[in-house]
Scaffold this motif. Structure first.
Motif, PDB file in Angstrom:
ATOM      1  N   LEU A 206       0.825  -1.209   0.000  1.00 10.89           N
ATOM      2  CA  LEU A 206       0.000   0.000   0.000  1.00 10.89           C
ATOM      3  C   LEU A 206       0.856   1.256   0.000  1.00 10.89           C
ATOM      4  N   ILE A 207       2.047   1.189   0.579  1.00 10.06           N
ATOM      5  CA  ILE A 207       2.935   2.358   0.630  1.00 10.06           C
ATOM      6  C   ILE A 207       3.863   2.431  -0.571  1.00 10.06           C
ATOM      7  N   GLY A 208       3.686   1.527  -1.532  1.00 10.67           N
ATOM      8  CA  GLY A 208       4.519   1.541  -2.731  1.00 10.67           C
ATOM      9  C   GLY A 208       5.974   1.252  -2.412  1.00 10.67           C
ATOM     10  N   ASP A 209       6.868   2.051  -2.990  1.00 10.41           N
ATOM     11  CA  ASP A 209       8.301   1.844  -2.801  1.00 10.41           C
ATOM     12  C   ASP A 209       8.866   2.667  -1.644  1.00 10.41           C
ATOM     13  N   LEU A 210       8.007   3.331  -0.896  1.00 14.75           N
ATOM     14  CA  LEU A 210       8.483   4.163   0.216  1.00 14.75           C
ATOM     15  C   LEU A 210       8.935   3.291   1.380  1.00 14.75           C
ATOM     16  N   ASN A 211       9.917   3.784   2.125  1.00 14.99           N
ATOM     17  CA  ASN A 211      10.282   3.103   3.355  1.00 14.99           C
ATOM     18  C   ASN A 211       9.531   3.752   4.520  1.00 14.99           C
ATOM     19  N   PRO A 212       9.525   3.140   5.715  1.00 15.07           N
ATOM     20  CA  PRO A 212       8.757   3.679   6.832  1.00 15.07           C
ATOM     21  C   PRO A 212       9.073   5.129   7.177  1.00 15.07           C
ATOM     22  N   ASN A 213      10.333   5.525   7.114  1.00 18.45           N
ATOM     23  CA  ASN A 213      10.687   6.913   7.413  1.00 18.45           C
ATOM     24  C   ASN A 213      10.091   7.872   6.398  1.00 18.45           C
ATOM     25  N   GLN A 214      10.110   7.487   5.138  1.00 18.62           N
ATOM     26  CA  GLN A 214       9.536   8.336   4.094  1.00 18.62           C
ATOM     27  C   GLN A 214       8.030   8.464   4.259  1.00 18.62           C
ATOM     28  N   VAL A 215       7.364   7.373   4.654  1.00 16.06           N
ATOM     29  CA  VAL A 215       5.924   7.426   4.900  1.00 16.06           C
ATOM     30  C   VAL A 215       5.632   8.436   6.006  1.00 16.06           C
ATOM     31  N   ASP A 216       6.397   8.381   7.068  1.00 11.76           N
ATOM     32  CA  ASP A 216       6.173   9.282   8.195  1.00 11.76           C
ATOM     33  C   ASP A 216       6.350  10.739   7.783  1.00 11.76           C
ATOM     34  N   ARG A 217       7.423  11.023   7.040  1.00 10.92           N
ATOM     35  CA  ARG A 217       7.674  12.405   6.629  1.00 10.92           C
ATOM     36  C   ARG A 217       6.576  12.925   5.717  1.00 10.92           C
ATOM     37  N   ARG A 218       6.125  12.108   4.767  1.00 11.46           N
ATOM     38  CA  ARG A 218       5.095  12.570   3.828  1.00 11.46           C
ATOM     39  C   ARG A 218       3.734  12.707   4.506  1.00 11.46           C
ATOM     40  N   TYR A 219       3.449  11.826   5.432  1.00 12.25           N
ATOM     41  CA  TYR A 219       2.195  11.914   6.190  1.00 12.25           C
ATOM     42  C   TYR A 219       2.153  13.217   6.985  1.00 12.25           C
ATOM     43  N   ARG A 220       3.207  13.504   7.715  1.00 18.00           N
ATOM     44  CA  ARG A 220       3.239  14.709   8.538  1.00 18.00           C
ATOM     45  C   ARG A 220       3.242  15.972   7.674  1.00 18.00           C
ATOM     46  N   ALA A 221       4.007  15.947   6.596  1.00 18.63           N
ATOM     47  CA  ALA A 221       4.104  17.123   5.729  1.00 18.63           C
ATOM     48  C   ALA A 221       2.753  17.450   5.104  1.00 18.63           C
ATOM     49  N   TRP A 222       2.021  16.434   4.648  1.00 13.57           N
ATOM     50  CA  TRP A 222       0.710  16.670   4.030  1.00 13.57           C
ATOM     51  C   TRP A 222      -0.280  17.244   5.050  1.00 13.57           C
ATOM     52  N   CYS A 223      -0.216  16.711   6.267  1.00 11.27           N
ATOM     53  CA  CYS A 223      -1.101  17.233   7.324  1.00 11.27           C
ATOM     54  C   CYS A 223      -0.792  18.707   7.602  1.00 11.27           C
ATOM     55  N   ARG A 224       0.496  19.059   7.654  1.00  9.29           N
ATOM     56  CA  ARG A 224       0.865  20.457   7.905  1.00  9.29           C
ATOM     57  C   ARG A 224       0.406  21.360   6.762  1.00  9.29           C
ATOM     58  N   GLN A 225       0.679  20.935   5.541  1.00  9.77           N
ATOM     59  CA  GLN A 225       0.369  21.764   4.375  1.00  9.77           C
ATOM     60  C   GLN A 225      -1.121  22.035   4.236  1.00  9.77           C
ATOM     61  N   HIS A 226      -1.949  21.082   4.683  1.00  5.06           N
ATOM     62  CA  HIS A 226      -3.393  21.201   4.480  1.00  5.06           C
ATOM     63  C   HIS A 226      -4.160  21.388   5.794  1.00  5.06           C
TER      64      HIS A 226
END
Length: 292
Positions: A206-226
């Motif tokens: 479900l997370i594609g080619d991302l590793n766990p750290n990348q998932v965490d960074r993108r999750y938090r960044a999207w929440c901040r941006q929106h």
């Protein structure tokens, strides 16, 4: 019998105790090594096993930088000394005389039902949407949600099979077995989640080619941006459990969905009804009493 063994703590740890732990998870071994190198061996490494005293252990724990570090180091050191006693290298276990630090009443930050709905809507169309849907609606452990693959999801029945976990350990990915036998389970998606997952169905993880750290960074960044409500990824599990219990789902059902080994664990960490729920409970109780 002469119990004097003339063995240093460091010698026992490196030559006997650590080799006996080889069958444990890599993340567990790394945690043990961290506690040893940072706290246990600097204080006790050059002390003979039979000279470790309860008084010294208590003073050592009192000087720890945090309660969390003290509890972790205490647990590891207790395991070391108890194994040394079982193997005949100690006459007694000095940790029996030490009162361990009590765990503080941990109440993680959680999302309420409205915030969960807002978060799900905010990730509509995002590459991590499928991961978030399963994380927020199934009460999965962080590693379980990261390890989910599309092949684990039956989009006809809504059944999701929890078969593995994905961890980030010492800079690399590690696929692990479920935490316990009860963790290897089948859970069920709500209908709205099944409908959306059918629309975005993919292949692989479900997370594609991302590793766990990348998932965490993108999750938090999207929440901040929106400006979306955001809690640590592990607290999505807490959020599901607390909202399910508040909605009236039986604690035994919640416990099974979470993969807990006992209902007591679920009740201890998740059964914290808010004041509105308590008021409603009292109202129902009062109505029962007054109607007699």
């Amino acid at each position: 019998m002469d119990w004097k063994q003339e063995m240093l703590v460091r010698e026992f740890v490196n030559d006997q105790w650590m080799p006996s732990c080889r069958g444990l998870r890599e993340c567990t071994l790394i945690g043990y090594r961290s506690a040893l190198d940072r706290h246990i061996l600097p204080e006790f490494g050059d002390v003979e096993l039979d000279e470790v005293s309860a008084e010294r252990i208590e003073l050592w724990m009192a000087g720890m930088p945090s309660e969390g570090a003290a509890r972790k180091a205490w647990a590891v050191f207790r395991s070391i000394l108890r194994k040394a006693m079982r193997w005949g290298l100690l006459e007694r276990d000095p940790t029996i005389q030490v009162r361990p630090l009590k765990r503080t009443d941990y109440q993680p930050e959680v999302l309420d039902a409205g915030q969960i709905r807002q978060l799900l809507q905010g990730f509509y169309g995002h590459p991590l949407e499928a991961w978030l849907i399963c994380s927020a609606t199934l009460g999965l452990r962080t590693e379980e949600a990261l390890g989910l693959e599309w092949g684990d999801i039956n989009l006809t029945t809504g059944h999701v099979h929890i078969r593995r976990g994905l961890q980030w350990v010492a800079g690399h990915e590690l696929t692990v077995e479920p935490k316990t036998e009860l963790s290897r389970r089948t859970v069920v998606l709500p209908r709205f989640a099944v409908m959306r997952l059918r629309q975005i169905k993919g292949k692989g993880r479900l997370i594609g080619d991302l590793n766990p750290n990348q998932v965490d960074r993108r999750y938090r960044a999207w929440c901040r941006q929106h400006s979306l409500p955001c809690v640590p990824r592990r607290n999505l599990r807490h959020s599901w459990a607390t909202t399910a219990l508040a909605a009236g789902v039986d604690v035994a059902v919640v416990s099974r969905a979470l993969g807990h080994s006992s209902i007591e664990t679920t009740a201890r960490y998740y059964l914290r009804p808010d004041l509105d729920v308590l008021k409603e409970a009292q109202k129902q109780w009062a109505n029962t009493i007054m109607s007699k």
